[in-house]
Scaffold this motif. Structure first.
Motif, PDB file in Angstrom:
ATOM      1  N   ARG A   1       5.072   7.047  -2.656  1.00 57.15           N
ATOM      2  CA  ARG A   1       3.714   7.102  -2.100  1.00 57.15           C
ATOM      3  C   ARG A   1       2.780   7.941  -2.965  1.00 57.15           C
ATOM      4  O   ARG A   1       1.558   7.918  -2.763  1.00 57.15           O
ATOM      5  CB  ARG A   1       3.758   7.700  -0.685  1.00 57.15           C
ATOM      6  CG  ARG A   1       4.501   6.842   0.339  1.00 57.15           C
ATOM      7  CD  ARG A   1       4.680   7.565   1.654  1.00 57.15           C
ATOM      8  NE  ARG A   1       5.483   8.776   1.489  1.00 57.15           N
ATOM      9  CZ  ARG A   1       5.787   9.607   2.491  1.00 57.15           C
ATOM     10  NH1 ARG A   1       5.350   9.348   3.713  1.00 57.15           N
ATOM     11  NH2 ARG A   1       6.526  10.681   2.270  1.00 57.15           N
ATOM     12  N   ARG A   2       3.336   8.649  -3.937  1.00 59.43           N
ATOM     13  CA  ARG A   2       2.529   9.609  -4.697  1.00 59.43           C
ATOM     14  C   ARG A   2       1.899   9.017  -5.950  1.00 59.43           C
ATOM     15  O   ARG A   2       1.122   9.684  -6.623  1.00 59.43           O
ATOM     16  CB  ARG A   2       3.398  10.811  -5.078  1.00 59.43           C
ATOM     17  CG  ARG A   2       3.944  11.570  -3.871  1.00 59.43           C
ATOM     18  CD  ARG A   2       4.786  12.747  -4.276  1.00 59.43           C
ATOM     19  NE  ARG A   2       4.018  13.707  -5.080  1.00 59.43           N
ATOM     20  CZ  ARG A   2       4.533  14.786  -5.641  1.00 59.43           C
ATOM     21  NH1 ARG A   2       5.835  15.040  -5.494  1.00 59.43           N
ATOM     22  NH2 ARG A   2       3.786  15.602  -6.354  1.00 59.43           N
TER      23      ARG A   2
ATOM     24  N   THR B   1      10.756   0.768   5.493  1.00 58.20           N
ATOM     25  CA  THR B   1      10.215  -0.476   4.938  1.00 58.20           C
ATOM     26  C   THR B   1      11.146  -1.029   3.876  1.00 58.20           C
ATOM     27  O   THR B   1      11.398  -2.246   3.825  1.00 58.20           O
ATOM     28  CB  THR B   1       8.825  -0.229   4.328  1.00 58.20           C
ATOM     29  OG1 THR B   1       7.946   0.279   5.340  1.00 58.20           O
ATOM     30  CG2 THR B   1       8.243  -1.515   3.765  1.00 58.20           C
TER      31      THR B   1
ATOM     32  N   ASP C   1       1.039   5.048  -8.409  1.00 60.63           N
ATOM     33  CA  ASP C   1       1.116   3.604  -8.633  1.00 60.63           C
ATOM     34  C   ASP C   1       1.604   3.373 -10.058  1.00 60.63           C
ATOM     35  O   ASP C   1       1.053   3.947 -11.003  1.00 60.63           O
ATOM     36  CB  ASP C   1      -0.251   2.934  -8.463  1.00 60.63           C
ATOM     37  CG  ASP C   1      -0.660   2.813  -7.007  1.00 60.63           C
ATOM     38  OD1 ASP C   1       0.186   2.393  -6.190  1.00 60.63           O
ATOM     39  OD2 ASP C   1      -1.823   3.130  -6.692  1.00 60.63           O
TER      40      ASP C   1
ATOM     41  N   ASP D   1       9.207  10.120  -4.446  1.00 61.00           N
ATOM     42  CA  ASP D   1       8.383   9.617  -3.344  1.00 61.00           C
ATOM     43  C   ASP D   1       7.403   8.593  -3.910  1.00 61.00           C
ATOM     44  O   ASP D   1       6.441   8.956  -4.595  1.00 61.00           O
ATOM     45  CB  ASP D   1       7.628  10.761  -2.683  1.00 61.00           C
ATOM     46  CG  ASP D   1       6.820  10.306  -1.465  1.00 61.00           C
ATOM     47  OD1 ASP D   1       6.720   9.085  -1.233  1.00 61.00           O
ATOM     48  OD2 ASP D   1       6.291  11.182  -0.758  1.00 61.00           O
TER      49      ASP D   1
ATOM     50  N   PRO E   1       0.838  -1.205   0.000  1.00 65.12           N
ATOM     51  CA  PRO E   1       0.000   0.000   0.000  1.00 65.12           C
ATOM     52  C   PRO E   1       0.872   1.255   0.000  1.00 65.12           C
ATOM     53  O   PRO E   1       1.991   1.260   0.524  1.00 65.12           O
ATOM     54  CB  PRO E   1      -0.800  -0.127   1.304  1.00 65.12           C
ATOM     55  CG  PRO E   1      -0.792  -1.588   1.625  1.00 65.12           C
ATOM     56  CD  PRO E   1       0.525  -2.114   1.121  1.00 65.12           C
ATOM     57  N   LYS E   2       0.353   2.323  -0.553  1.00 66.88           N
ATOM     58  CA  LYS E   2       1.154   3.547  -0.729  1.00 66.88           C
ATOM     59  C   LYS E   2       1.771   4.037   0.573  1.00 66.88           C
ATOM     60  O   LYS E   2       2.935   4.447   0.608  1.00 66.88           O
ATOM     61  CB  LYS E   2       0.295   4.654  -1.342  1.00 66.88           C
ATOM     62  CG  LYS E   2      -0.015   4.479  -2.813  1.00 66.88           C
ATOM     63  CD  LYS E   2      -0.811   5.670  -3.332  1.00 66.88           C
ATOM     64  CE  LYS E   2      -1.122   5.518  -4.815  1.00 66.88           C
ATOM     65  NZ  LYS E   2      -1.926   6.658  -5.328  1.00 66.88           N
ATOM     66  N   ASP E   3       0.992   4.030   1.666  1.00 61.32           N
ATOM     67  CA  ASP E   3       1.510   4.618   2.902  1.00 61.32           C
ATOM     68  C   ASP E   3       2.621   3.790   3.541  1.00 61.32           C
ATOM     69  O   ASP E   3       3.278   4.246   4.482  1.00 61.32           O
ATOM     70  CB  ASP E   3       0.376   4.859   3.907  1.00 61.32           C
ATOM     71  CG  ASP E   3      -0.354   3.574   4.291  1.00 61.32           C
ATOM     72  OD1 ASP E   3      -0.011   2.501   3.749  1.00 61.32           O
ATOM     73  OD2 ASP E   3      -1.266   3.647   5.142  1.00 61.32           O
ATOM     74  N   GLU E   4       2.869   2.574   3.039  1.00 61.36           N
ATOM     75  CA  GLU E   4       3.949   1.740   3.570  1.00 61.36           C
ATOM     76  C   GLU E   4       5.242   1.868   2.742  1.00 61.36           C
ATOM     77  O   GLU E   4       6.260   1.278   3.089  1.00 61.36           O
ATOM     78  CB  GLU E   4       3.518   0.277   3.605  1.00 61.36           C
ATOM     79  CG  GLU E   4       2.363  -0.005   4.556  1.00 61.36           C
ATOM     80  CD  GLU E   4       1.984  -1.474   4.576  1.00 61.36           C
ATOM     81  OE1 GLU E   4       2.850  -2.327   4.280  1.00 61.36           O
ATOM     82  OE2 GLU E   4       0.803  -1.780   4.883  1.00 61.36           O
ATOM     83  N   ARG E   5       5.203   2.636   1.683  1.00 60.80           N
ATOM     84  CA  ARG E   5       6.380   2.785   0.812  1.00 60.80           C
ATOM     85  C   ARG E   5       7.302   3.875   1.348  1.00 60.80           C
ATOM     86  O   ARG E   5       7.398   4.972   0.799  1.00 60.80           O
ATOM     87  CB  ARG E   5       5.928   3.107  -0.620  1.00 60.80           C
ATOM     88  CG  ARG E   5       5.039   2.041  -1.241  1.00 60.80           C
ATOM     89  CD  ARG E   5       4.501   2.513  -2.581  1.00 60.80           C
ATOM     90  NE  ARG E   5       3.408   1.676  -3.058  1.00 60.80           N
ATOM     91  CZ  ARG E   5       2.595   2.004  -4.057  1.00 60.80           C
ATOM     92  NH1 ARG E   5       2.764   3.172  -4.699  1.00 60.80           N
ATOM     93  NH2 ARG E   5       1.616   1.195  -4.422  1.00 60.80           N
ATOM     94  N   VAL E   6       7.982   3.546   2.426  1.00 60.61           N
ATOM     95  CA  VAL E   6       8.856   4.501   3.099  1.00 60.61           C
ATOM     96  C   VAL E   6      10.247   3.885   3.221  1.00 60.61           C
ATOM     97  O   VAL E   6      10.423   2.666   3.096  1.00 60.61           O
ATOM     98  CB  VAL E   6       8.290   4.867   4.486  1.00 60.61           C
ATOM     99  CG1 VAL E   6       6.980   5.629   4.345  1.00 60.61           C
ATOM    100  CG2 VAL E   6       8.102   3.622   5.349  1.00 60.61           C
TER     101      VAL E   6
END
Length: 287
Positions: A123-124, A71, A126, A121, A63-68
């Motif tokens: 998260r921005r 992780t 797909d 980034d 999921p986008k919010d986990e792409r940090v």
């Protein structure tokens, strides 16, 4: 009792960006890799690139919010364990290594991933596709085949082709060579999707630099003719086995230097044109 004969499908001979680049650099290198299929010992830098590519593919499956960054770093060791199982030839990379070398190597992979986050980034958006196999048959019958690291498609339909590089960014004089691979992908995607990619983006993670290029239709049409000429030259050499060496500054890095006539070596007997499947290897895709 005789064993049953198992018929295996024969894939058509194809041209990949890596093998086309080999022939341009040195026809004999092309022969060693595509015809003789001589083994080459993977380097730690090459395998690290494979691991980093695997992590980035895994990252975009989340999921986008986990792409940090945290992780991504946590994915390095599992990716290495998986790659080591999938590619047995990588398993001996650290057999004779000093204590701590593997840990330092994994940490350097984490550093490359930090470099990735310095460029964008995830998260921005797909991606439209990751590790995409593309194939297209040119009108002459030449089959082009390769793997694209990532394809992004904007809501308005523009296509961006992205390739991750874990080596150093090229100097200006070498940019054309770096873009050869990307123009190959752009040509195939244009022919498959009917849209010229708006942007070709090479992401150099170690240097945190981008090489961005915007191709046009006329340029890709000319590039198509270049690939035709390369394939014609390959087939001419294939008839007799006359794949000539082209000595240069990269010879010092070649695994097959001892077999090269330019360095008083003797190539193995020419096995004949085996209709090679010139797909890129996993190491080709992580330069």
């Amino acid at each position: 009792m005789a064993l049953p004969i198992i018929e295996r499908p024969v894939r058509r001979p194809a041209l990949s960006p890596s093998r086309a680049g080999d022939f341009k650099q040195c026809p004999l290198l092309y022969r060693f890799r595509a015809v003789d299929r001589l083994p080459e010992k993977p380097t730690r830098a090459q395998v690290r690139g494979t691991v980093v590519h695997a992590v980035l593919e895994d990252l975009f499956a989340l999921p986008k919010d986990e792409r940090v960054p945290e992780t991504a770093r946590a994915l390095v060791k599992p990716a290495w364990d998986r790659v080591r199982v999938e590619r047995p030839e990588f398993a001996g990379l650290f057999v004779d290594a000093e204590d701590g070398e593997e840990g330092a190597w994994l940490a350097s992979a984490e550093g490359l991933l930090d470099g990735y986050f310095g460029l964008e980034d995830p998260r921005r958006f797909d991606p439209d596709a990751r590790e995409l196999l593309v194939e297209w048959e040119m009108p002459s019958g030449v089959l082009l085949r390769g793997y694209v690291d990532r394809v992004d498609v904007a809501p308005t339909g523009e296509i961006r082709v992205v390739d991750y590089k874990t080596g150093a960014a090229p100097r200006e004089v070498n940019e054309a060579k770096a873009l050869f691979q990307m123009k190959f992908y752009a040509l195939v995607l244009w022919r498959l999707r009917g849209v010229v990619p708006r942007q070709l983006r090479l992401m150099y993670l170690a240097d945190r630099q981008d090489l961005v290029y915007a191709p046009d239709e006329g340029e890709l049409a000319r590039f198509e003719r270049t690939l035709e000429a390369i394939w014609d030259a390959i087939l001419r050499a294939a008839k007799t086995g006359d794949f000539r060496p082209n000595p240069g500054r990269l010879c010092g890095y070649c695994d097959h230097k001892a077999l090269c006539p330019a360095f008083d070596g003797t190539p193995p007997p020419y096995p004949g044109w085996p209709e090679p499947d010139d797909a890129e290897s996993v190491l080709d895709r992580t330069d």
